[in-house]
Design a protein around this motif. Sequence first.
Motif, PDB file in Angstrom:
ATOM      1  N   ARG A  37      55.268  51.556  38.118  1.00 47.89           N
ATOM      2  CA  ARG A  37      56.386  51.152  37.269  1.00 47.89           C
ATOM      3  C   ARG A  37      56.536  49.640  37.195  1.00 47.89           C
ATOM      4  O   ARG A  37      56.713  49.053  36.114  1.00 47.89           O
ATOM      5  N   VAL A  38      56.469  48.955  38.338  1.00 48.90           N
ATOM      6  CA  VAL A  38      56.655  47.494  38.343  1.00 48.90           C
ATOM      7  C   VAL A  38      55.498  46.791  37.652  1.00 48.90           C
ATOM      8  O   VAL A  38      55.672  45.710  37.079  1.00 48.90           O
ATOM      9  N   VAL A  39      54.328  47.381  37.674  1.00 54.50           N
ATOM     10  CA  VAL A  39      53.168  46.796  37.002  1.00 54.50           C
ATOM     11  C   VAL A  39      53.348  46.907  35.489  1.00 54.50           C
ATOM     12  O   VAL A  39      53.076  45.966  34.737  1.00 54.50           O
ATOM     13  N   VAL A  40      53.816  48.070  35.038  1.00 55.89           N
ATOM     14  CA  VAL A  40      54.103  48.272  33.612  1.00 55.89           C
ATOM     15  C   VAL A  40      55.152  47.273  33.135  1.00 55.89           C
ATOM     16  O   VAL A  40      55.025  46.674  32.055  1.00 55.89           O
ATOM     17  N   ASP A  41      56.187  47.064  33.941  1.00 59.03           N
ATOM     18  CA  ASP A  41      57.250  46.125  33.573  1.00 59.03           C
ATOM     19  C   ASP A  41      56.702  44.710  33.411  1.00 59.03           C
ATOM     20  O   ASP A  41      57.100  43.975  32.499  1.00 59.03           O
ATOM     21  N   PHE A  42      55.793  44.325  34.292  1.00 59.31           N
ATOM     22  CA  PHE A  42      55.206  42.981  34.200  1.00 59.31           C
ATOM     23  C   PHE A  42      54.378  42.837  32.931  1.00 59.31           C
ATOM     24  O   PHE A  42      54.506  41.837  32.208  1.00 59.31           O
ATOM     25  N   VAL A  43      53.542  43.801  32.637  1.00 60.16           N
ATOM     26  CA  VAL A  43      52.705  43.730  31.438  1.00 60.16           C
ATOM     27  C   VAL A  43      53.582  43.703  30.186  1.00 60.16           C
ATOM     28  O   VAL A  43      53.301  42.945  29.240  1.00 60.16           O
ATOM     29  N   GLU A  44      54.637  44.476  30.171  1.00 60.85           N
ATOM     30  CA  GLU A  44      55.544  44.472  29.021  1.00 60.85           C
ATOM     31  C   GLU A  44      56.219  43.112  28.871  1.00 60.85           C
ATOM     32  O   GLU A  44      56.407  42.622  27.749  1.00 60.85           O
ATOM     33  N   ASP A  72      45.368  54.616  47.884  1.00 59.15           N
ATOM     34  CA  ASP A  72      46.482  55.175  47.121  1.00 59.15           C
ATOM     35  C   ASP A  72      46.757  54.402  45.834  1.00 59.15           C
ATOM     36  O   ASP A  72      47.907  54.199  45.462  1.00 59.15           O
ATOM     37  N   ALA A  73      45.723  53.963  45.125  1.00 61.83           N
ATOM     38  CA  ALA A  73      45.920  53.232  43.867  1.00 61.83           C
ATOM     39  C   ALA A  73      46.626  54.113  42.851  1.00 61.83           C
ATOM     40  O   ALA A  73      46.292  55.278  42.676  1.00 61.83           O
ATOM     41  N   ALA A  74      47.627  53.547  42.183  1.00 61.66           N
ATOM     42  CA  ALA A  74      48.406  54.308  41.209  1.00 61.66           C
ATOM     43  C   ALA A  74      48.156  53.860  39.775  1.00 61.66           C
ATOM     44  O   ALA A  74      48.315  54.652  38.851  1.00 61.66           O
ATOM     45  N   CYS A  75      47.789  52.592  39.590  1.00 62.56           N
ATOM     46  CA  CYS A  75      47.537  52.112  38.238  1.00 62.56           C
ATOM     47  C   CYS A  75      46.627  50.904  38.293  1.00 62.56           C
ATOM     48  O   CYS A  75      46.282  50.400  39.365  1.00 62.56           O
ATOM     49  N   MET A  76      46.262  50.427  37.133  1.00 64.97           N
ATOM     50  CA  MET A  76      45.345  49.302  37.035  1.00 64.97           C
ATOM     51  C   MET A  76      45.752  48.372  35.904  1.00 64.97           C
ATOM     52  O   MET A  76      46.414  48.786  34.949  1.00 64.97           O
ATOM     53  N   ILE A  77      45.384  47.107  36.024  1.00 61.06           N
ATOM     54  CA  ILE A  77      45.525  46.128  34.950  1.00 61.06           C
ATOM     55  C   ILE A  77      44.133  45.663  34.566  1.00 61.06           C
ATOM     56  O   ILE A  77      43.347  45.259  35.425  1.00 61.06           O
ATOM     57  N   LEU A  78      43.826  45.723  33.283  1.00 61.66           N
ATOM     58  CA  LEU A  78      42.569  45.213  32.764  1.00 61.66           C
ATOM     59  C   LEU A  78      42.846  43.981  31.906  1.00 61.66           C
ATOM     60  O   LEU A  78      43.721  44.017  31.039  1.00 61.66           O
ATOM     61  N   ILE A  79      42.111  42.902  32.164  1.00 63.91           N
ATOM     62  CA  ILE A  79      42.184  41.700  31.346  1.00 63.91           C
ATOM     63  C   ILE A  79      40.754  41.385  30.915  1.00 63.91           C
ATOM     64  O   ILE A  79      40.048  40.587  31.550  1.00 63.91           O
ATOM     65  N   PRO A  80      40.279  42.027  29.838  1.00 60.32           N
ATOM     66  CA  PRO A  80      38.873  41.862  29.433  1.00 60.32           C
ATOM     67  C   PRO A  80      38.463  40.420  29.174  1.00 60.32           C
ATOM     68  O   PRO A  80      37.336  40.020  29.476  1.00 60.32           O
ATOM     69  N   GLY A  81      39.370  39.610  28.610  1.00 56.02           N
ATOM     70  CA  GLY A  81      39.049  38.229  28.297  1.00 56.02           C
ATOM     71  C   GLY A  81      38.717  37.389  29.507  1.00 56.02           C
ATOM     72  O   GLY A  81      38.049  36.361  29.400  1.00 56.02           O
ATOM     73  N   LEU A  82      39.187  37.820  30.692  1.00 54.46           N
ATOM     74  CA  LEU A  82      38.889  37.122  31.938  1.00 54.46           C
ATOM     75  C   LEU A  82      37.967  37.948  32.834  1.00 54.46           C
ATOM     76  O   LEU A  82      37.693  37.551  33.967  1.00 54.46           O
ATOM     77  N   ASP A  83      37.531  39.085  32.313  1.00 52.40           N
ATOM     78  CA  ASP A  83      36.664  40.000  33.055  1.00 52.40           C
ATOM     79  C   ASP A  83      37.305  40.394  34.383  1.00 52.40           C
ATOM     80  O   ASP A  83      36.671  40.359  35.440  1.00 52.40           O
ATOM     81  N   LEU A  84      38.579  40.786  34.322  1.00 50.72           N
ATOM     82  CA  LEU A  84      39.327  41.137  35.523  1.00 50.72           C
ATOM     83  C   LEU A  84      39.830  42.566  35.460  1.00 50.72           C
ATOM     84  O   LEU A  84      40.294  43.030  34.405  1.00 50.72           O
ATOM     85  N   THR A  85      39.749  43.252  36.595  1.00 43.62           N
ATOM     86  CA  THR A  85      40.352  44.567  36.753  1.00 43.62           C
ATOM     87  C   THR A  85      41.010  44.623  38.125  1.00 43.62           C
ATOM     88  O   THR A  85      40.353  44.424  39.146  1.00 43.62           O
ATOM     89  N   TRP A 100      43.973  45.540  44.708  1.00 44.43           N
ATOM     90  CA  TRP A 100      42.523  45.471  44.836  1.00 44.43           C
ATOM     91  C   TRP A 100      41.912  44.871  43.583  1.00 44.43           C
ATOM     92  O   TRP A 100      42.378  45.107  42.470  1.00 44.43           O
ATOM     93  N   HIS A 101      40.867  44.114  43.774  1.00 42.56           N
ATOM     94  CA  HIS A 101      40.096  43.582  42.656  1.00 42.56           C
ATOM     95  C   HIS A 101      38.765  44.319  42.602  1.00 42.56           C
ATOM     96  O   HIS A 101      38.085  44.466  43.625  1.00 42.56           O
ATOM     97  N   GLN A 102      38.417  44.812  41.414  1.00 45.61           N
ATOM     98  CA  GLN A 102      37.119  45.469  41.247  1.00 45.61           C
ATOM     99  C   GLN A 102      36.076  44.373  41.088  1.00 45.61           C
ATOM    100  O   GLN A 102      35.877  43.829  40.005  1.00 45.61           O
ATOM    101  N   LEU A 123      44.685  36.828  24.857  1.00 43.89           N
ATOM    102  CA  LEU A 123      44.273  37.633  26.007  1.00 43.89           C
ATOM    103  C   LEU A 123      44.940  39.008  25.956  1.00 43.89           C
ATOM    104  O   LEU A 123      46.149  39.117  25.787  1.00 43.89           O
ATOM    105  N   THR A 124      44.142  40.025  26.104  1.00 40.70           N
ATOM    106  CA  THR A 124      44.665  41.391  26.163  1.00 40.70           C
ATOM    107  C   THR A 124      44.895  41.769  27.613  1.00 40.70           C
ATOM    108  O   THR A 124      44.020  41.613  28.456  1.00 40.70           O
ATOM    109  N   MET A 125      46.095  42.264  27.896  1.00 43.22           N
ATOM    110  CA  MET A 125      46.425  42.726  29.238  1.00 43.22           C
ATOM    111  C   MET A 125      46.895  44.173  29.119  1.00 43.22           C
ATOM    112  O   MET A 125      47.935  44.453  28.518  1.00 43.22           O
ATOM    113  N   VAL A 126      46.105  45.089  29.665  1.00 44.70           N
ATOM    114  CA  VAL A 126      46.370  46.518  29.515  1.00 44.70           C
ATOM    115  C   VAL A 126      46.674  47.131  30.871  1.00 44.70           C
ATOM    116  O   VAL A 126      45.974  46.886  31.855  1.00 44.70           O
TER     117      VAL A 126
END
Length: 324
Positions: free
Chosen positions: A308-315, A288-301, A202-204, A266-269
């Motif tokens: 787990r797979v989202v954490v792996d991608f950000v890492e 059933d959202a479990a986590c989120m990615i924030l990219i403030p520089g692109l104004d994206l959430t 989902w995109h906020q 770019l910060t990706m959290v």
Amino acid sequence: MILSPFKVKKISDNLYIKVSNHFFYSDFGVRDFSEVGHYGRRYICTGTPGTGFIERESESHSYHEFVRGHMAVQKPQYLNMLFEKEPNYEREIKRAKELLHATTDERKREIVDCYVNALTIGRMEEEMQRLIRGVKDKMGHHHKKHLVSVISHFKRKIAQLEHDMSSVEYHLEKHYSPEVMQAYNEAVEAFAKMIARCRRVWHQSDKASGDFKQVFFDLGIFDFIRTDNFLPLMRDSKGVCYYMLPDAVIVARSSVDFDVVPLKPLTMVCQETAIEETTELLSSRVGDAACMILIPGLDLTFYFNHARVVVDFVEAVNKLKALL
């Protein structure tokens, strides 16, 4: 403006064929013909030559609807051709050349310059594909040696154009060190695992009202930028596409309206949703959202139904950024 759905073209002294004026969709310039069987999935063109995505395996009904929507547009329709809603090489070359002359961004100029050259070659291949289709239609179910030889002639020319196309495209492997490309490929692999695992993203779209809309991530291609594993492609709910390069993110509103944003600053959290939002809000808006990615520089959430797979991608992205 093209008014007729076909044109009559002379191929040889005694051979005239009807050639369709509709755009011919193909994988040309996107991947080598030998790779089609390896990937096993369709390339979906999204409105302009050399820009689109690779259909992925998914059990998501909404994703299949999303793909079918794009494929439905590709069916030849006279009104789409008449009102220039089909891809068109001539029109795209004109737009790309206008951007090339207008932009002062050196990085963007480099990409667009390759794009113009690729479009020029792609235009010849697409014309030949329509000629082959015209010859096949004329031949019907009857095997005619002369017509078969004409088809073989055009196919040999297309094979040569494939080599020419590869020489002018923007290949990522030629622009970055092996160490950066290795880290980038690991990030692409992590991205592929993430989108395979997460059935829902989902995109906020509006933080003030807490509005969330489902979007779809894929591996894709932008303006004939070539890489072995395709580009991570994120979409927001406003129609903007975000293609990740080894050192930048292309923020594309269209094939000729885009920004090249450096990746390193770019910060990706990645956060568990409970940290940022209440369970009641999420359950009522995004299920059933479990986590989120924030990219403030692109104004994206973005919100995901797995963590787990989202954490792996950000890492993996952070590991890549450390090498830039």
